[in-house]
Scaffold this motif. Structure first.
Motif, PDB file in Angstrom:
ATOM      1  N   ALA A   1       0.833  -1.196   0.000  1.00 25.87           N
ATOM      2  CA  ALA A   1       0.000   0.000   0.000  1.00 25.87           C
ATOM      3  C   ALA A   1       0.870   1.249   0.000  1.00 25.87           C
ATOM      4  CB  ALA A   1      -0.927  -0.009   1.208  1.00 25.87           C
ATOM      5  N   VAL A   2       1.948   1.240   0.805  1.00 25.73           N
ATOM      6  CA  VAL A   2       2.817   2.413   0.850  1.00 25.73           C
ATOM      7  C   VAL A   2       3.526   2.600  -0.485  1.00 25.73           C
ATOM      8  CG1 VAL A   2       4.973   3.279   1.826  1.00 25.73           C
ATOM      9  CG2 VAL A   2       3.162   2.493   3.324  1.00 25.73           C
ATOM     10  N   ALA A   3       4.021   1.492  -1.057  1.00 23.18           N
ATOM     11  CA  ALA A   3       4.724   1.608  -2.327  1.00 23.18           C
ATOM     12  C   ALA A   3       3.810   2.221  -3.386  1.00 23.18           C
ATOM     13  CB  ALA A   3       5.228   0.247  -2.780  1.00 23.18           C
ATOM     14  N   PHE A   4       2.564   1.785  -3.418  1.00 23.36           N
ATOM     15  CA  PHE A   4       1.654   2.337  -4.416  1.00 23.36           C
ATOM     16  C   PHE A   4       1.203   3.747  -4.071  1.00 23.36           C
ATOM     17  CE2 PHE A   4       1.418  -1.939  -6.088  1.00 23.36           C
ATOM     18  CZ  PHE A   4       1.452  -1.668  -7.435  1.00 23.36           C
ATOM     19  N   SER A   5       1.110   4.051  -2.771  1.00 22.59           N
ATOM     20  CA  SER A   5       0.772   5.418  -2.391  1.00 22.59           C
ATOM     21  C   SER A   5       1.851   6.373  -2.872  1.00 22.59           C
ATOM     22  CB  SER A   5       0.615   5.552  -0.883  1.00 22.59           C
ATOM     23  OG  SER A   5      -0.328   4.637  -0.423  1.00 22.59           O
ATOM     24  N   VAL A   6       3.121   5.955  -2.698  1.00 21.50           N
ATOM     25  CA  VAL A   6       4.227   6.782  -3.180  1.00 21.50           C
ATOM     26  C   VAL A   6       4.074   7.001  -4.679  1.00 21.50           C
ATOM     27  CG1 VAL A   6       6.716   6.795  -3.600  1.00 21.50           C
ATOM     28  CG2 VAL A   6       5.833   6.118  -1.374  1.00 21.50           C
ATOM     29  N   LEU A   7       3.763   5.929  -5.386  1.00 20.58           N
ATOM     30  CA  LEU A   7       3.574   6.009  -6.830  1.00 20.58           C
ATOM     31  C   LEU A   7       2.479   7.000  -7.187  1.00 20.58           C
ATOM     32  CD1 LEU A   7       4.094   4.440  -9.649  1.00 20.58           C
ATOM     33  CD2 LEU A   7       1.960   3.345  -9.089  1.00 20.58           C
ATOM     34  N   ILE A   8       1.351   6.893  -6.484  1.00 20.01           N
ATOM     35  CA  ILE A   8       0.220   7.755  -6.809  1.00 20.01           C
ATOM     36  C   ILE A   8       0.565   9.212  -6.519  1.00 20.01           C
ATOM     37  CG2 ILE A   8      -2.143   8.319  -6.138  1.00 20.01           C
ATOM     38  CD1 ILE A   8      -2.511   5.243  -5.736  1.00 20.01           C
ATOM     39  N   ILE A   9       1.227   9.436  -5.365  1.00 20.48           N
ATOM     40  CA  ILE A   9       1.570  10.820  -5.022  1.00 20.48           C
ATOM     41  C   ILE A   9       2.519  11.398  -6.065  1.00 20.48           C
ATOM     42  CG2 ILE A   9       2.779  12.242  -3.325  1.00 20.48           C
ATOM     43  CD1 ILE A   9       1.637  10.225  -1.199  1.00 20.48           C
ATOM     44  N   VAL A  10       3.519  10.601  -6.458  1.00 25.80           N
ATOM     45  CA  VAL A  10       4.455  11.095  -7.476  1.00 25.80           C
ATOM     46  C   VAL A  10       3.710  11.433  -8.755  1.00 25.80           C
ATOM     47  CG1 VAL A  10       6.327  10.382  -9.006  1.00 25.80           C
ATOM     48  CG2 VAL A  10       6.492   9.946  -6.573  1.00 25.80           C
ATOM     49  N   LEU A  11       2.780  10.582  -9.142  1.00 29.98           N
ATOM     50  CA  LEU A  11       2.085  10.822 -10.403  1.00 29.98           C
ATOM     51  C   LEU A  11       1.137  12.005 -10.327  1.00 29.98           C
ATOM     52  CD1 LEU A  11       1.318   7.331 -11.881  1.00 29.98           C
ATOM     53  CD2 LEU A  11       3.107   8.940 -12.443  1.00 29.98           C
ATOM     54  N   VAL A  12       0.557  12.231  -9.139  1.00 31.66           N
ATOM     55  CA  VAL A  12      -0.322  13.387  -9.011  1.00 31.66           C
ATOM     56  C   VAL A  12       0.513  14.664  -9.149  1.00 31.66           C
ATOM     57  CG1 VAL A  12      -1.718  14.685  -7.374  1.00 31.66           C
ATOM     58  CG2 VAL A  12      -2.095  12.248  -7.667  1.00 31.66           C
ATOM     59  N   LEU A  13       1.724  14.635  -8.579  1.00 25.85           N
ATOM     60  CA  LEU A  13       2.576  15.825  -8.666  1.00 25.85           C
ATOM     61  C   LEU A  13       3.244  15.938 -10.029  1.00 25.85           C
ATOM     62  CD1 LEU A  13       4.193  15.658  -5.122  1.00 25.85           C
ATOM     63  CD2 LEU A  13       2.239  17.011  -5.867  1.00 25.85           C
ATOM     64  N   ARG A  14       3.645  14.820 -10.584  1.00 29.94           N
ATOM     65  CA  ARG A  14       4.325  14.821 -11.884  1.00 29.94           C
ATOM     66  C   ARG A  14       3.709  13.733 -12.745  1.00 29.94           C
ATOM     67  NH1 ARG A  14       9.301  17.068 -13.469  1.00 29.94           N
ATOM     68  NH2 ARG A  14       9.587  15.433 -14.987  1.00 29.94           N
ATOM     69  N   PRO A  15       2.664  14.071 -13.499  1.00 28.21           N
ATOM     70  CA  PRO A  15       1.922  13.032 -14.235  1.00 28.21           C
ATOM     71  C   PRO A  15       2.777  12.250 -15.222  1.00 28.21           C
ATOM     72  CG  PRO A  15       0.732  15.093 -14.264  1.00 28.21           C
ATOM     73  CD  PRO A  15       2.077  15.389 -13.679  1.00 28.21           C
ATOM     74  N   GLU A  16       3.979  12.726 -15.551  1.00 25.27           N
ATOM     75  CA  GLU A  16       4.766  11.996 -16.537  1.00 25.27           C
ATOM     76  C   GLU A  16       5.846  11.138 -15.864  1.00 25.27           C
ATOM     77  OE1 GLU A  16       4.476  15.364 -16.452  1.00 25.27           O
ATOM     78  OE2 GLU A  16       6.296  15.668 -15.297  1.00 25.27           O
ATOM     79  N   GLY A  17       5.806  11.022 -14.538  1.00 26.59           N
ATOM     80  CA  GLY A  17       6.808  10.233 -13.843  1.00 26.59           C
ATOM     81  C   GLY A  17       8.030  11.069 -13.537  1.00 26.59           C
ATOM     82  N   LEU A  18       8.957  10.498 -12.735  1.00 27.99           N
ATOM     83  CA  LEU A  18      10.096  11.292 -12.273  1.00 27.99           C
ATOM     84  C   LEU A  18      10.992  11.739 -13.418  1.00 27.99           C
ATOM     85  CD1 LEU A  18      11.169   9.362  -9.055  1.00 27.99           C
ATOM     86  CD2 LEU A  18      10.098  11.596  -9.207  1.00 27.99           C
ATOM     87  N   PHE A  19      11.245  10.821 -14.364  1.00 26.48           N
ATOM     88  CA  PHE A  19      12.200  11.132 -15.426  1.00 26.48           C
ATOM     89  C   PHE A  19      11.539  11.172 -16.802  1.00 26.48           C
ATOM     90  CE2 PHE A  19      14.638   9.602 -11.932  1.00 26.48           C
ATOM     91  CZ  PHE A  19      15.788  10.348 -11.948  1.00 26.48           C
ATOM     92  N   GLY A  20      10.215  11.110 -16.839  1.00 24.43           N
ATOM     93  CA  GLY A  20       9.525  11.106 -18.121  1.00 24.43           C
ATOM     94  C   GLY A  20       9.605  12.479 -18.766  1.00 24.43           C
ATOM     95  N   LYS A  21       9.401  12.475 -20.084  1.00 18.79           N
ATOM     96  CA  LYS A  21       9.421  13.755 -20.792  1.00 18.79           C
ATOM     97  C   LYS A  21       8.059  14.420 -20.639  1.00 18.79           C
ATOM     98  CE  LYS A  21      12.619  12.179 -24.297  1.00 18.79           C
ATOM     99  NZ  LYS A  21      12.250  10.779 -24.557  1.00 18.79           N
ATOM    100  N   ARG A  22       8.098  15.717 -20.402  1.00 19.54           N
ATOM    101  CA  ARG A  22       6.861  16.471 -20.328  1.00 19.54           C
ATOM    102  C   ARG A  22       6.264  16.618 -21.721  1.00 19.54           C
ATOM    103  NH1 ARG A  22       5.088  19.445 -15.772  1.00 19.54           N
ATOM    104  NH2 ARG A  22       6.616  19.034 -14.146  1.00 19.54           N
ATOM    105  N   GLY A  23       4.991  16.911 -21.761  1.00 20.39           N
ATOM    106  CA  GLY A  23       4.339  17.119 -23.052  1.00 20.39           C
ATOM    107  C   GLY A  23       4.125  15.816 -23.776  1.00 20.39           C
ATOM    108  N   GLU A  24       4.411  15.750 -25.003  1.00 15.93           N
ATOM    109  CA  GLU A  24       4.219  14.607 -25.889  1.00 15.93           C
ATOM    110  C   GLU A  24       2.768  14.218 -26.063  1.00 15.93           C
ATOM    111  OE1 GLU A  24       5.116   9.927 -26.430  1.00 15.93           O
ATOM    112  OE2 GLU A  24       6.027  10.924 -24.725  1.00 15.93           O
TER     113      GLU A  24
END
Lengths: 456, 341, 335
Positions: C312-335
Motif C-alpha cells: 500500500a505504501v509503495a503504491f501510495s508513493v507512486l500515486i503521489i508522485v504521479l499526481v505531482l508529476r503526471p509523466e513520472g520522475l524522469f519522463g518527458k513532459r508534453g508529448e
C-alpha cells in the motif's frame, strides 16, 4: 471474400467443438456408481496431492471389488468427480465447482481447502443436503457456524443442513495448542538447563504470519492458548505481512530486535522456506524456527535445502520421517504412493485418503446411498485410526457434548536434519514421546541448532 | 411529454431490425433457464448477467480513453458496502446494492480526480494501486469489515430463478442506461476524448469534466455489480480485490469488442461459459508424471484461444457478428452499390 | 509512551521530522486495531545501522526489479508496446537456468548467460507470433495478448517442469560477508554486480553502437527512421530479444536467491510496471533509479510502518508522485 471464409471457418470450428463436447458428455459410464466429488484447488500443489491420494484410495477400493450397498445387494464402484476450485482466491469458481459435482449427482463430497473458499462453497452442500467430509479447511467455523450467535457474520441457521458437515482436519486450535505446549514443556526446560535461566523467565516467542484468514487464525489461537493454559511464554513480537511479500528481511529484522528465543512461522511451503533461509543467512536471526503442519509437503523440503538443518516442523502426518514409520499403515501408503506417482505424499493427501475409507465404511454401514442415512452413518463412524493420528486413537466425530462433527487430530513436532547425500533435510519426530493408539513415536531428542543464540 | 417520447421511440424502433434482435435476445435470456433447468446453468447464467454489468461499466470508462486496471476496487467496495449495511444495520440488500453503487461512485469520483491528468498507462497503474490499497485497508480494518475470513451475505432474492431474473432485469436496465449515455452528447464527448484528447479540448470539450463523469458513472455500475455479486455468492471476502477481477472486465470487453455496447455482453458470456463449462472435460484428461493435467491444459487452451481471437479479430467477436449481420440482413445489391461507389 | 521512544528512534537529526510523522501514523494504526501493547515500542527502536542495512536489502531486491523494468522500458521506448507478460519471461528464464544447470552441469552464474540467450530466442518467437500481429492497433489489445500469454506460459511451465518450487544452488550458498551487526550473502552481492555489469553493457550498446543508434532513432521517430533506411522490423525483433534476455538474467538471479515456481512472474511484473511508471516511461535511468527507490521504499515501509503496509505504501508513493508529476520522475513532459 476473405470475410466469408473467416466466418465459415469460425462457424465450422464452433460446430466441431460443440459436437465433440456433446459426444464426450454422452460417453459417460452407464453402470451405476457411487459418485464422490473431490473439492480441491487443483491449480496449486496441495490440490494435486489431494487428487493423487483420492485416486489411489478410489483405485484400491474399486480393485477390492467396490463398496457393498445392502439396498441394491451389489458392490458398486466409486466414480471420482472433480470439483476444481481453482487457486483458492476465486469464490465464484469454488461455488460453481461444487454446484457442478452436485448437479452431476455426487452422493458425497470430500476435500475443501482454504477456509474462506470452503465457508462459501459448503453452503451449496448444506442446502442440497449432501454429506461433506471437509479435509482441508483450518477454520473450525466450517462445522461450528451453525451453533454461533445468530448475529455472527458466519452464522447459518440451518441446523439440519449443518449436520451434513464433517471436519476431518486439524484446525488452527490444534496447531497452536501443540506448538505452545511444545515450547512450554520441551523447549523452556532445555533452555533453562543449557543457559542457566531462572524458572520464572518466560520463553520469548516471536510469531510471523501471513495476513489472511489462516495466519490470523493461528495467531489468535496461539495467543488464546498461552493465556488460557497459563503457559510460561511471552510473545515478544507479532509481525504479519501481505500475501504478495517475497522478501522478509525487514520483518525478520523487526523480530531480531525483539530478541526472541524462538520464531513461529505461519505460512505455506515456499514462503516458510524463504523465512528460514533469510532469517539465518541475511538477518543473522540464529534461533529456532517452527513451521505449521501445512508445510509437510515435498515442496517445502526442496525449497528449504540445507537451511532447515536442526529447525522444527509441526506435523500430523510425517511422510518424510521414515521408513520405517511410526504407523505400519504408512509404510505401505508411502511406498505405494511413491511407486505410482514418483513423489513423496504430502499431508493434505493423507486426510483425503482417510476420508474415502470413512465414506466407504459409512456407506456400507448405511446400506444405502440415501444421503441422510449416509450422514447418520458418518456420524456414527467408529474406526481404527488410519494415516492421521487422533487423540483417542479412533476415528470418531464429536456428537454428544458438541453437536458439530469434528475429529480430534493429534499433532507432533519434528526436527529436520540435513542429509548431504540427497541435498535436502529429513525430519525425526522429537515431541511428544508417545501418541494415542500408536505407542512411541519419538525418534530422536530435541537438540538446539549449532548456531543457536538465545534471546536476551 | 416523456411518455410521448417513449411511444414515438417505440414506434420508431419497431421499424428497425436491431429492435427485434434486442427483443429476441431478452426473451431468449428469459426462456433459456427454463430450458436448461440444471442449477449449474442457472448459476452460470446469473454470473453472466452480473459480469455483463461489470464488464459494461469498465467498457464505458475505457470508451472515454481511461483503461482502468483496478476495477476490482469498485467491485469490492460495492460488494462490501452492501453486505456490511445488511449485516450491521439490516438494510435490505435491494436498497444496499444501490447504496453500494453510490459509495463506489463517490470513491471513484475522488480517484478520478487524481486520474484526469494521467495518460493511459499511468492511469492503469494508479487504478491498480488503488485496488491494492483498498485490499490492504479492508484486511487491516478486519474488526469492522470481517474481510479476512469473509462472511455470509444477506440474501437479495432466493437463489435460482428469482435471482437470475432480478439480475437480468438489473443488467438490462444498466445496459439500457449505458446505451443511452453512449448515444447522448456525453457519449460523443467520451469517444472524442478517447480518439484525441488534445483535439477534443481544442473544440471546446471540457475533457476533465467528462472524464470525471465517466469515472463516476462507470464506478457506480461496477459497485452495483459488486453488490449483486456479493449477494449472489452469499459470501464476501477480501479476495474480491484480486487483480484477476480487475483484468476480467478488460478481457471480456476486448474479446467481445471494445467500445461497443454488445462487446462486454458477448465477452462476459463467452468467458464465463468457458470458465464454468470447460471443466466438464476434466474426466477425460490424464495424470502425467504425478500431475493431473486437466486444469493446466484447460488454462493453456484458454490462453491460446484468447491470443488467437485477438489476433484474427482485433475488434472482438462482435465485429464478426456484425459482419454476419450485414451479410444476412443487408441487401446484397445495396452493399454492392456501396462498394461500387 | 510513544514520545519517549521518539528520541532514540533514529540517529540522524535531519530525519527527525520524518520519524515523528511515521511514529504518529504507527500509533494510530495500532490503536485502531486495539493492539497497542508493550512490544510495539520495541519495534520502534531501530538503530541507524539497521536502517542502512534495510536500504541495502531494498537496493538488492530492487536490482532484480531494475533488470526487469529496464527490459520493459526498452520495449516500450522502441515499440510503444506494453507487455504484461514480461515477468513470465523472468519465470521462463529461471527455468531455462534450471534446465541448463541440470542438463550441462554448469555453474549457476554461467547459466545466467546461457539463460539470457535462450530466453531471447523465446522472446523472438513471442514477438513474431503474437505481439507483431497486434502492434499498432488498440493498446488494450496488447494488454489482452499479454494476459493470454501469462496463461500460456504459466501452464506450459507447469506441464514441462512440474508445479513444485525449485531452486538454483550456487557454490556460494553458505557464504556471507559481515556488515556491522548483520551479514549479507555473497550471492546478493554477486547479483548486484551482475546487474551493474549488464546495465553498463546495455548502455554501451545503446549509446555507442550503430544498432543502438538505430534503436534510439526508432524510439524517437519510427516513421522517419524507416525513411532513413532502418529496418524497423529487425529493430523490433532485436529490442524484444534484448528485453527478454534481461528478463532471463533476472530470472536466474531470482532463482539463486529465492525458491521459484511457475507463478513467480506476476508479482515482479506489477512491481516493474510501477517502477517504470514511477521513473518515467521509456527512460532507462528512470527505470534504474525507480527500481532502487521502489525496493527501498518497500523495505523501509515494512520496517517502520509494519509489513502489512508495504504494498500500500509503495503504491501510495507512486500515486503521489504521479499526481505531482503526471509523466513520472524522469519522463518527458508534453508529448
Amino acid at each position: 471474400m476473405a470475410n466469408t471464409k473467416l466466418i465459415a471457418a469460425v462457424v465450422i470450428v464452433i460446430i466441431v467443438v460443440a459436437a465433440s463436447v456433446a459426444v464426450w458428455q454422452l460417453m459417460g459410464p452407464s453402470e451405476p456408481t457411487i459418485k464422490i466429488g473431490l473439492v480441491a484447488p487443483y491449480q496449486i500443489p496441495v490440490g494435486q496431492d489431494m487428487d493423487r491420494a483420492a485416486r489411489m484410495a478410489v483405485k484400491e477400493i474399486n480393485d477390492a471389488g467396490g463398496i457393498y450397498v445392502a439396498d441394491l445387494d451389489d458392490y458398486l464402484k466409486i466414480e471420482l468427480l472433480i470439483a476444481d476450485t481453482g487457486d483458492t482466491t476465486d469464490t465464484a469458481a469454488a461455488l460453481t465447482a461444487v454446484t457442478r459435482v452436485i448437479d452431476q449427482g455426487a452422493d458425497l463430497l470430500i476435500g475443501g481447502f482454504s477456509s474462506g473458499a470452503t465457508l462459501a462453497d459448503q453452503v451449496i452442500a448444506i442446502e442440497e443436503r449432501v454429506p461433506f467430509i471437509i479435509t482441508g479447511a483450518s477454520s473450525h467455523y466450517v462445522t461450528r457456524r451453525g451453533f454461533l450467535a445468530s448475529d455472527h457474520p458466519l452464522y447459518i441457521g440451518d441446523a439440519e443442513g449443518m449436520s451434513y458437515m464433517f471436519h476431518y482436519c486439524t484446525t488452527v486450535f490444534h496447531y497452536s495448542e501443540t506448538v505452545a505446549h511444545f515450547f512450554a514443556e520441551a523447549m523452556k526446560p532445555l533452555l533453562d538447563n543449557e543457559y542457566g535461566f531462572s524458572a520464572s523467565r518466560k520463553l520469548r516467542l516471536a510469531v510471523i504470519y501471513r495476513d489472511d484468514a489462516y495466519g490470523q487464525g493461528v495467531w489468535d489461537a496461539t495467543e488464546h492458548f498461552i493465556e488460557t493454559d497459563n503457559l510460561p511464554i511471552e510473545i515478544v513480537a507479532e509481525v504479519s505481512y501481505p500475501l504478495t511479500t517475497t522478501t522478509f528481511q525487514a520483518e525478520l529484522t523487526t523480530i531480531k530486535a525483539a530478541n526472541p528465543d524462538a520464531v513461529y512461522v505461519v505460512d505455506f511451503t515456499t514462503n516458510t522456506a524463504t523465512i528460514y533461509r533469510q532469517g539465518q543467512s541475511d538477518v543473522g536471526l540464529n534461533t529456532v524456527y517452527i513451521a505449521v503442519e501445512c508445510c509437510e509437503e515435498p515442496e517445502f523440503y526442496t525449497a528449504l535445502g540445507e537451511w532447515g538443518d536442526h529447525q522444527l516442523l509441526e506435523s500430523k502426518f510425517a511422510s518424510y520421517a521414515g521408513p520405517p514409520f511410526y504407523l505400519p499403515m504408512m509404510d505401505t501408503y508411502v511406498a505405494d504412493y511413491q511407486a505410482e506417482y514418483d513423489t513423496i505424499p504430502g499431508m493434505m493427501g493423507a486426510d483425503t485418503y482417510d476420508a474415502f475409507y470413512i465414506a466407504k465404511e459409512a456407506i456400507e454401514n448405511a446400506g444405502t446411498l440415501e444421503k441422510s442415512a449416509v450422514r447418520d452413518a458418518i456420524e456414527d463412524t467408529d474406526m481404527e485410526q488410519m494415516l492421521i493420528i487422533t487423540e483417542s486413537g479412533r476415528i470418531e466425530f464429536s456428537t454428544e457434548e458438541d453437536s458439530y462433527h469434528e475429529i480430534a487430530p493429534f499433532t507432533f513436532v519434528e526436527q529436520l536434519i540435513y542429509d548431504e547425500t540427497i541435498g535436502e533435510c529429513r525430519p525425526k519426530v522429537i515431541w511428544p514421546t508417545t501418541a494415542p493408539g500408536v505407542g512411541t513415536i519419538k525418534q530422536a531428542d530435541f537438540v538446539l541448532p549449532e548456531n543457536y543464540e538465545p534471546g536476551s | 411529454m416523456f411518455t410521448k417520447d417513449i411511444i414515438s421511440w417505440i414506434k420508431q424502433s419497431t421499424k428497425s431490425t436491431k429492435f427485434y434482435i434486442f427483443v429476441t435476445l431478452i426473451s431468449f435470456s428469459l426462456v433459456i433457464p427454463l430450458v436448461l433447468r440444471d442449477s449449474l446453468s442457472i448459476r452460470v447464467l446469473t454470473l453472466m448477467a452480473i459480469f455483463t454489468i461489470y464488464a459494461s461499466s469498465w467498457n464505458l470508462l475505457a470508451s472515454s480513453g481511461q483503461g482502468s486496471l483496478g476495477h476490482a476496487a469498485f467491485l469490492g467496495v460495492g460488494g462490501f458496502t452492501s453486505a456490511l449495511l445488511a449485516l450491521n444495520l439490516g438494510i435490505p440488500p435491494i436498497i444496499g446494492i444501490f447504496i453500494g453503487g453510490v459509495v463506489s461512485a463517490g470513491i471513484g469520483f475522488l480517484i478520478g480526480l487524481t486520474c484526469v491528468r494521467l495518460k493511459a498507462w499511468f492511469l492503469g497503474m494508479v487504478t491498480f494501486g488503488f485496488s491494492i490499497i483498498a485490499e490492504t485497508l479492508v484486511s487491516q480494518f478486519d474488526d469492522f469489515t470481517h474481510g479476512i475470513l469473509g462472511f455470509r451475505t444477506a440474501p437479495l432474492a432466493s437463489s435460482g430463478l428469482p435471482f437470475y431474473y432480478l439480475a437480468v432485469l438489473i443488467a438490462t436496465l444498466c445496459i439500457a442506461i449505458i446505451y443511452y449515455i453512449m448515444k447522448s452528447k456525453m457519449g460523443l464527448a467520451f469517444r472524442a476524448i478517447h480518439q484525441n484528447q488534445s483535439e477534443s479540448k481544442m473544440i471546446g470539450i471540457n475533457t476533465a469534466k467528462y472524464k470525471l463523469y465517466a469515472f463516476a458513472i462507470s464506478t457506480f455500475f461496477a459497485g452495483l455489480a459488486g453488490g449483486l455479486y456479493a449477494h449472489f455468492l452469499r459470501y464476501i471476502r477480501v479476495e474480491i480485490f484480486t487483480p484477476a477481477n480487475s483484468f476480467e472486465p478488460l478481457m471480456m470487453s476486448v474479446i467481445g469488442g471494445l467500445g461497443t455496447i454488445e462487446g462486454p455482453i458477448i465477452g462476459s458470456i463467452i468467458l464465463v461459459a468457458i470458465d464454468s463449462y470447460l471443466p466438464n472435460i476434466d474426466k477425460f484428461l490424464p495424470i502425467v508424471h504425478g500431475i493431473f493435467v486437466g486444469p493446466y491444459l484447460r488454462l493453456l487452451g484458454l490462453g491460446i484461444f484468447l491470443v488467437i481471437v485477438v489476433i484474427f479479430l482485433p475488434k472482438g467477436v462482435s465485429s464478426l457478428l456484425r459482419k454476419m449481420y450485414n451479410y444476412f440482413f443487408t441487401d446484397t445489391k445495396k452493399a454492392n452499390n456501396i462498394e461500387r461507389k | 509512551m510513544s514520545l519517549e521512544v521518539n528520541s532514540n528512534f533514529l540517529a540522524p537529526p535531519f530525519l527527525y521530522f520524518f520519524n515523528l510523522r511515521i511514529n504518529l501514523l504507527f500509533i494510530l494504526v495500532m490503536n485502531i486495531r486495539g493492539k497497542l501493547t508493550e512490544y510495539t515500542v520495541e519495534f520502534l527502536m531501530i538503530d541507524s545501522s539497521t536502517l542502512i542495512l534495510t536500504i541495502m536489502w531494498g537496493a538488492a531486491i530492487g536490482c532484480i526489479y531494475v533488470l526487469l523494468a529496464t527490459g520493459l522500458n526498452l520495449i516500450f521506448g522502441v515499440m510503444k508496446l506494453v507487455n504484461f507478460a514480461h515477468g513470465e519471461l523472468l519465470m521462463i528464464g529461471a527455468y531455462m537456468g534450471f534446465t541448463v544447470i541440470t542438463a550441462l552441469g554448469v555453474n549457476v552464474y554461467i547459466a545466467v548467460f546461457l539463460s539470457m540467450g535462450l530466453t531471447a530466442l523465446i522472446g523472438i518467437a513471442v514477438e513474431r507470433l503474437t505481439f507483431r500481429r497486434v502492434l499498432g492497433a488498440e493498446k488494450l489489445n496488447e494488454i489482452f495478448v499479454s494476459l493470454g500469454l501469462i496463461l500460456i506460459f504459466d501452464n506450459i511451465a507447469v506441464l514441462l517442469w512440474g508445479d513444485k518450487s525449485k531452486r538454483l544452488i550456487s557454490p556460494f550458498e553458505n557464504m556471507s560477508i559481515m556488515l556491522g551487526e548483520a551479514s549479507i550473502r555473497v550471492d546478493w552481492l554477486i547479483a548486484i554486480l551482475f546487474v551493474i555489469v549488464i546495465l553498463i553493457a546495455l548502455l554501451f550498446l545503446i549509446k555507442k553502437t550503430k544498432l543502438g543508434m538505430a534503436m534510439r532513432a526508432t524510439s524517437q521517430k519510427g516513421q522517419t527512421s524507416m525513411l532513413m533506411g532502418i529496418n524497423i522490423e529487425h529493430i523490433y525483433i532485436f529490442t524484444f530479444a534484448l528485453g527478454a534476455a534481461l528478463a532471463g538474467a533476472a530470472g536466474v538471479l531470482y532463482g539463486i536467491i529465492f525458491p521459484f515456481n511457475p507463478y513467480i512472474g506476476a508479482l515482479p511484473t506489477i512491481k516493474a510496471f510501477a517502477i517504470i511508471i514511477l521513473g518515467g516511461l521509456g527512460s532507462i535511468p528512470g527505470a534504474i533509479i525507480g527500481g532502487l527507490l521502489y525496493g527501498i521504499a518497500e523495505q523501509t515501509a515494512a520496517i517502520t510502518l509494519g509489513s502489512i503496509w508495504r504494498d500500500a505504501v509503495a503504491f501510495s508513493v507512486l500515486i503521489i508522485v504521479l499526481v505531482l508529476r503526471p509523466e513520472g520522475l524522469f519522463g518527458k513532459r508534453g508529448e
